[in-house]
Scaffold this motif. Sequence first.
Motif, PDB file in Angstrom:
ATOM      1  N   ILE A 247       0.827  -1.205   0.000  1.00 54.56           N
ATOM      2  CA  ILE A 247       0.000   0.000   0.000  1.00 54.56           C
ATOM      3  C   ILE A 247       0.864   1.260   0.000  1.00 54.56           C
ATOM      4  O   ILE A 247       0.569   2.227  -0.699  1.00 54.56           O
ATOM      5  N   SER A 248       1.928   1.265   0.764  1.00 53.31           N
ATOM      6  CA  SER A 248       2.727   2.489   0.900  1.00 53.31           C
ATOM      7  C   SER A 248       3.681   2.714  -0.270  1.00 53.31           C
ATOM      8  O   SER A 248       3.897   3.852  -0.664  1.00 53.31           O
ATOM      9  N   PHE A 249       4.242   1.660  -0.851  1.00 48.73           N
ATOM     10  CA  PHE A 249       5.258   1.864  -1.868  1.00 48.73           C
ATOM     11  C   PHE A 249       4.735   1.815  -3.305  1.00 48.73           C
ATOM     12  O   PHE A 249       5.444   2.217  -4.220  1.00 48.73           O
ATOM     13  N   THR A 250       3.519   1.355  -3.525  1.00 49.46           N
ATOM     14  CA  THR A 250       2.978   1.353  -4.875  1.00 49.46           C
ATOM     15  C   THR A 250       2.806   2.779  -5.416  1.00 49.46           C
ATOM     16  O   THR A 250       3.232   3.044  -6.538  1.00 49.46           O
ATOM     17  N   PRO A 251       2.212   3.717  -4.668  1.00 48.92           N
ATOM     18  CA  PRO A 251       2.121   5.088  -5.206  1.00 48.92           C
ATOM     19  C   PRO A 251       3.492   5.726  -5.436  1.00 48.92           C
ATOM     20  O   PRO A 251       3.687   6.468  -6.394  1.00 48.92           O
ATOM     21  N   ILE A 252       4.451   5.408  -4.562  1.00 46.97           N
ATOM     22  CA  ILE A 252       5.805   5.964  -4.724  1.00 46.97           C
ATOM     23  C   ILE A 252       6.448   5.406  -5.993  1.00 46.97           C
ATOM     24  O   ILE A 252       7.128   6.125  -6.729  1.00 46.97           O
ATOM     25  N   ALA A 253       6.229   4.134  -6.278  1.00 47.08           N
ATOM     26  CA  ALA A 253       6.810   3.513  -7.463  1.00 47.08           C
ATOM     27  C   ALA A 253       6.206   4.056  -8.753  1.00 47.08           C
ATOM     28  O   ALA A 253       6.846   4.059  -9.803  1.00 47.08           O
ATOM     29  N   LEU A 254       4.957   4.507  -8.679  1.00 47.69           N
ATOM     30  CA  LEU A 254       4.309   5.045  -9.888  1.00 47.69           C
ATOM     31  C   LEU A 254       4.876   6.397 -10.300  1.00 47.69           C
ATOM     32  O   LEU A 254       4.800   6.767 -11.461  1.00 47.69           O
TER      33      LEU A 254
END
Length: 60
Positions: free
Chosen positions: A52-59
């Motif tokens: 949940i936390s790193f998916t938006p950062i990876a995008l």
Amino acid sequence: MINPQSKPKHSFSERKPVLTVVIIELLLLLAVFAAGAIATIKQLDYTSPVLISFTPIALF
């Protein structure tokens, strides 16, 4: 009036690189903490906070 002999302004990260890294690390910690709270409330899997936390950062 612009002085032709004035020095160019440096960005915050150029002036204080260590503080910039500390701020980024604290923001990532806050993201994982918030994602952990969301995963706990929704009773999700124990690996979900990381996703949940790193998916938006990876995008970005």
